[in-house]
Design an enzyme around this catalytic site. Sequence first.
Site, PDB file in Angstrom:
ATOM      1  N   THR A 170       0.832  -1.202   0.000  1.00  0.00           N
ATOM      2  CA  THR A 170       0.000   0.000   0.000  1.00  0.00           C
ATOM      3  C   THR A 170       0.869   1.255   0.000  1.00  0.00           C
ATOM      4  OG1 THR A 170      -1.868  -1.080   1.093  1.00  0.00           O
ATOM      5  CG2 THR A 170      -1.713   1.305   1.310  1.00  0.00           C
TER       6      THR A 170
ATOM      7  N   CYS B  91     -21.183  -6.652   1.581  1.00  0.00           N
ATOM      8  CA  CYS B  91     -21.339  -6.648   3.042  1.00  0.00           C
ATOM      9  C   CYS B  91     -20.244  -7.431   3.748  1.00  0.00           C
ATOM     10  CB  CYS B  91     -22.714  -7.194   3.438  1.00  0.00           C
ATOM     11  SG  CYS B  91     -24.079  -6.202   2.807  1.00  0.00           S
TER      12      CYS B  91
END
Length: 407
Positions: A80, A349
């Site tokens: 990242t 979800c």
Amino acid sequence: MSHATPGTPDRVHLDNGGRAPWHPLARQAFEQALGDGWADPRRLHAEGRRAARLLDGAREAIAAVLGARTQEVHFTPSHTASLHTAVASAAAARRRSGTAVVTSAVERSALLQAAAYAAGRAPTTGTAQAASAAPADPAPADQVPVEPIPVDRLGRVDAAAMIAAVQAPGVALAALQHANGEVGTVQPVEAVHDAARAVGVPLLVDAGASVGHVAVPAAWDLLAADPADWGGPAGTGVLAVRQRVRTAPVGPEDEDPWAPGGVSVPLAFAAAVALQAVEADRAAQEARRRQLVERLRAEVARIPDVEVVGDPDDRLPHVATFSFLYVDGEALVTELDRHGFAVGSGSACTSSTLEPSHVLAAMGVLTHGNVRIALDRATTADEVDRFCAVLPGAVARVREMLGVGGL
């Protein structure tokens, strides 16, 4: 079958994308570097020089695999961090040309967020180093960020649309993954790189899901790779930057702008040794795992109301992704876990975001009931067969729990 508990020999780990088990040689290298490379490699004493030699060797080994010069390879705190720094530093260096960062709609969230931030933030200021590198004139106020380029149902970016966007005025940087780690589809990086280079726009290639599994593409200006994905340690990342690419500092002044505070030599050395090890038999492993994935995709396709996603041919050899209608993704992952199989999910979800996978949504495929399989180098044909035998029953049980078993 009896339920397997975490850590037992009966368990099968099929969630190896982005965090694979350490390669045995990586463990050995890490232990060696703990003894020989514990010192700060920036120091001039014997211990520091010994650590510096290990770090230089790690850069050289990784550069050989990436097709880069040793001085072009940098270690960062994580994958990242590599993406964030690459986008910020390359875009900051080209602010006179524009602020837009062209991406596909299926890039990692970290990259999409970095691209949006780079396109909207003010020029870097605050230190003498940053101020000297920042342009005197900001980008024109009427420039707007480019919307992510859409993909087809296989997850492949619209190459013509991306090329047109890259060649438009006001573009600072283009970014395109080599292959999608969620669905496996390989992207047309060569065509996009050719178009970008023709107009002087650098291309950042996110190869975090592909290095160590397939051949590294030659078409890139900046390339980010993830040691944790190829059997190296987490806690370090790799960013290669061609010498011809201009970059600018984007944070407070530090001796190492790519890894502020310095690099962990043991982690870097273990990452390099692991990459050398997996590259040595990559072709054989690629063929073996591709056969297993083809078998897995064919067996899953037999289950009612399933969509097997991603390109069936031009894809990563170890990733398989499928989504089930009338199934809750978290419930299915939990059910499979109870039976000894650890799998990933890009389903709607998820517990961390409570939002659908942006990759699946961009593809226009089912976002609910999603399972992602990423095979490790140690995954066997027997383990894949066992999973295929358990999966239909697990899907049926989840549908029964949701009251849709008869649909």
